[in-house]
Design a protein around this motif. Structure first.
Motif, PDB file in Angstrom:
ATOM      1  N   GLY A   8      56.118  30.850 -25.037  1.00 13.99           N
ATOM      2  CA  GLY A   8      54.828  31.521 -25.150  1.00 13.99           C
ATOM      3  C   GLY A   8      54.282  31.955 -23.800  1.00 13.99           C
ATOM      4  N   LEU A   9      54.689  31.279 -22.755  1.00 16.32           N
ATOM      5  CA  LEU A   9      54.250  31.629 -21.398  1.00 16.32           C
ATOM      6  C   LEU A   9      55.230  32.592 -20.726  1.00 16.32           C
ATOM      7  CD1 LEU A   9      53.175  28.049 -20.209  1.00 16.32           C
ATOM      8  CD2 LEU A   9      51.632  29.970 -20.687  1.00 16.32           C
ATOM      9  N   GLY A  10      56.228  33.031 -21.478  1.00 22.37           N
ATOM     10  CA  GLY A  10      57.166  34.023 -20.948  1.00 22.37           C
ATOM     11  C   GLY A  10      58.411  33.428 -20.303  1.00 22.37           C
ATOM     12  N   TRP A  11      58.610  32.134 -20.487  1.00 21.26           N
ATOM     13  CA  TRP A  11      59.774  31.485 -19.878  1.00 21.26           C
ATOM     14  C   TRP A  11      60.966  31.499 -20.820  1.00 21.26           C
ATOM     15  CZ3 TRP A  11      60.069  28.597 -15.135  1.00 21.26           C
ATOM     16  CH2 TRP A  11      58.896  28.699 -14.362  1.00 21.26           C
ATOM     17  N   ASP A  12      62.146  31.567 -20.228  1.00 25.63           N
ATOM     18  CA  ASP A  12      63.378  31.340 -20.978  1.00 25.63           C
ATOM     19  C   ASP A  12      63.711  29.860 -20.868  1.00 25.63           C
ATOM     20  OD1 ASP A  12      64.012  33.719 -22.015  1.00 25.63           O
ATOM     21  OD2 ASP A  12      65.762  34.097 -20.747  1.00 25.63           O
ATOM     22  N   VAL A  13      64.122  29.290 -21.963  1.00 26.11           N
ATOM     23  CA  VAL A  13      64.436  27.867 -21.966  1.00 26.11           C
ATOM     24  C   VAL A  13      65.934  27.695 -22.188  1.00 26.11           C
ATOM     25  CG1 VAL A  13      64.022  25.664 -23.134  1.00 26.11           C
ATOM     26  CG2 VAL A  13      62.143  27.310 -22.846  1.00 26.11           C
ATOM     27  N   MET A  14      66.577  26.994 -21.283  1.00 28.11           N
ATOM     28  CA  MET A  14      68.003  26.721 -21.427  1.00 28.11           C
ATOM     29  C   MET A  14      68.191  25.211 -21.525  1.00 28.11           C
ATOM     30  SD  MET A  14      69.624  29.319 -18.606  1.00 28.11           S
ATOM     31  CE  MET A  14      69.190  31.078 -18.637  1.00 28.11           C
ATOM     32  N   VAL A  15      69.006  24.812 -22.486  1.00 29.11           N
ATOM     33  CA  VAL A  15      69.267  23.387 -22.676  1.00 29.11           C
ATOM     34  C   VAL A  15      70.749  23.144 -22.440  1.00 29.11           C
ATOM     35  CG1 VAL A  15      69.360  21.506 -24.361  1.00 29.11           C
ATOM     36  CG2 VAL A  15      67.376  23.048 -24.313  1.00 29.11           C
ATOM     37  N   ILE A  16      71.047  22.165 -21.624  1.00 27.75           N
ATOM     38  CA  ILE A  16      72.449  21.762 -21.480  1.00 27.75           C
ATOM     39  C   ILE A  16      72.544  20.300 -21.899  1.00 27.75           C
ATOM     40  CG2 ILE A  16      72.205  21.391 -18.976  1.00 27.75           C
ATOM     41  CD1 ILE A  16      75.209  22.271 -18.801  1.00 27.75           C
ATOM     42  N   TRP A  17      73.460  20.043 -22.829  1.00 29.51           N
ATOM     43  CA  TRP A  17      73.618  18.686 -23.342  1.00 29.51           C
ATOM     44  C   TRP A  17      74.594  17.910 -22.463  1.00 29.51           C
ATOM     45  CZ3 TRP A  17      70.619  16.760 -27.131  1.00 29.51           C
ATOM     46  CH2 TRP A  17      69.897  17.674 -27.907  1.00 29.51           C
ATOM     47  N   GLN A  18      74.286  16.635 -22.347  1.00 29.12           N
ATOM     48  CA  GLN A  18      75.118  15.704 -21.573  1.00 29.12           C
ATOM     49  C   GLN A  18      76.608  15.864 -21.892  1.00 29.12           C
ATOM     50  OE1 GLN A  18      74.138  11.819 -22.940  1.00 29.12           O
ATOM     51  NE2 GLN A  18      75.408  10.744 -21.442  1.00 29.12           N
ATOM     52  N   CYS A  19      76.950  15.928 -23.197  1.00 24.14           N
ATOM     53  CA  CYS A  19      78.362  15.963 -23.580  1.00 24.14           C
ATOM     54  C   CYS A  19      79.009  17.311 -23.284  1.00 24.14           C
ATOM     55  CB  CYS A  19      78.519  15.621 -25.060  1.00 24.14           C
ATOM     56  SG  CYS A  19      77.817  16.861 -26.155  1.00 24.14           S
ATOM     57  N   GLU A  20      78.194  18.312 -22.961  1.00 19.57           N
ATOM     58  CA  GLU A  20      78.742  19.654 -22.714  1.00 19.57           C
ATOM     59  C   GLU A  20      78.988  19.916 -21.237  1.00 19.57           C
ATOM     60  OE1 GLU A  20      76.343  22.009 -26.289  1.00 19.57           O
ATOM     61  OE2 GLU A  20      75.612  22.085 -24.247  1.00 19.57           O
ATOM     62  N   ILE A  21      78.573  18.986 -20.389  1.00 18.55           N
ATOM     63  CA  ILE A  21      78.678  19.234 -18.958  1.00 18.55           C
ATOM     64  C   ILE A  21      80.139  19.213 -18.526  1.00 18.55           C
ATOM     65  CG2 ILE A  21      78.111  18.363 -16.657  1.00 18.55           C
ATOM     66  CD1 ILE A  21      75.470  17.359 -17.822  1.00 18.55           C
ATOM     67  N   ARG A  72      58.401  21.595 -29.398  1.00 18.03           N
ATOM     68  CA  ARG A  72      57.040  22.019 -29.054  1.00 18.03           C
ATOM     69  C   ARG A  72      56.995  22.556 -27.626  1.00 18.03           C
ATOM     70  NH1 ARG A  72      54.830  17.388 -30.944  1.00 18.03           N
ATOM     71  NH2 ARG A  72      54.554  16.507 -28.877  1.00 18.03           N
ATOM     72  N   VAL A  73      57.619  21.820 -26.715  1.00 18.99           N
ATOM     73  CA  VAL A  73      57.623  22.219 -25.304  1.00 18.99           C
ATOM     74  C   VAL A  73      58.333  23.563 -25.129  1.00 18.99           C
ATOM     75  CG1 VAL A  73      58.773  21.636 -23.123  1.00 18.99           C
ATOM     76  CG2 VAL A  73      57.351  19.934 -24.274  1.00 18.99           C
ATOM     77  N   ALA A  74      59.458  23.730 -25.829  1.00 23.04           N
ATOM     78  CA  ALA A  74      60.199  24.993 -25.715  1.00 23.04           C
ATOM     79  C   ALA A  74      59.339  26.152 -26.214  1.00 23.04           C
ATOM     80  CB  ALA A  74      61.508  24.913 -26.499  1.00 23.04           C
ATOM     81  N   ASP A  75      58.619  25.936 -27.326  1.00 25.92           N
ATOM     82  CA  ASP A  75      57.731  26.980 -27.848  1.00 25.92           C
ATOM     83  C   ASP A  75      56.637  27.321 -26.842  1.00 25.92           C
ATOM     84  OD1 ASP A  75      59.014  27.398 -30.182  1.00 25.92           O
ATOM     85  OD2 ASP A  75      57.655  26.193 -31.426  1.00 25.92           O
ATOM     86  N   GLN A  76      56.063  26.283 -26.249  1.00 29.95           N
ATOM     87  CA  GLN A  76      54.985  26.522 -25.277  1.00 29.95           C
ATOM     88  C   GLN A  76      55.509  27.323 -24.094  1.00 29.95           C
ATOM     89  OE1 GLN A  76      53.798  22.478 -24.542  1.00 29.95           O
ATOM     90  NE2 GLN A  76      52.180  22.503 -26.083  1.00 29.95           N
ATOM     91  N   LEU A  77      56.678  26.945 -23.601  1.00 34.35           N
ATOM     92  CA  LEU A  77      57.249  27.651 -22.452  1.00 34.35           C
ATOM     93  C   LEU A  77      57.543  29.109 -22.817  1.00 34.35           C
ATOM     94  CD1 LEU A  77      59.594  24.880 -21.055  1.00 34.35           C
ATOM     95  CD2 LEU A  77      57.790  26.014 -19.749  1.00 34.35           C
TER      96      LEU A  77
END
Ligand SMILES: [Zn+2]
Length: 136
Positions: free
Chosen positions: A106-119, A99-104
């Motif tokens: 919708g406001l023109g933001w790019d959302v990047m997710v980095i997972w703990q195990c991928e660091i 939901r948060v990613a969709d809202q962001l």
């Protein structure tokens, strides 16, 4: 110029290691060490992104594999005791993340997710490159 040699990279990583090792802190310290400046937990944005770059409109979330349900990551396996409780809790977190990613977005933001195990040094470098490529 934006890419570190292996030596420089391990130098940066060794400065980062040994302090607070929470995944979010590792990412924050790495990006900071590369010269990026950002806001943390910006209350004015949906989901208070862990790290946000306002002029670039990039929001970064560092997700713990267990709490955010990184399926099928081994760190995200549901405990055998009270498994209904955990499944429910983690599912609502995942729904909120979407939901948060969709809202962001919708406001023109790019959302990047980095997972703990991928660091790792290379994923941190890749994240840095993506953000830096966006100008200031
Ligand atoms: Zn994971």
């Amino acid at each position: 110029m934006d890419t570190l040699t292996a030596e420089q990279r391990s130098e940066v990583m060794s400065r980062i290691r040994g302090k607070d090792t929470r995944p979010e802190m590792l990412v924050r310290r790495y990006l900071h060490s590369r010269g990026l400046r950002y806001r943390i937990h910006n209350e004015g944005l949906p989901g208070k992104p862990d790290i946000s770059f306002t002029p670039r409109l990039i929001a970064v979330f560092v997700h713990g594999c267990f709490w955010h349900g990184h399926y099928p990551c081994p760190r995200a396996s549901i405990p055998k005791t009270r498994s209904d409780f955990w499944s429910h809790k983690i599912n609502s977190t995942k729904e909120r993340d979407l939901r948060v990613a969709d809202q962001l977005k919708g406001l023109g933001w790019d959302v990047m997710v980095i997972w703990q195990c991928e660091i790792s040094p290379s994923t941190l470098e890749a994240l840095y490159e993506k953000i830096a490529a966006r100008g200031t």
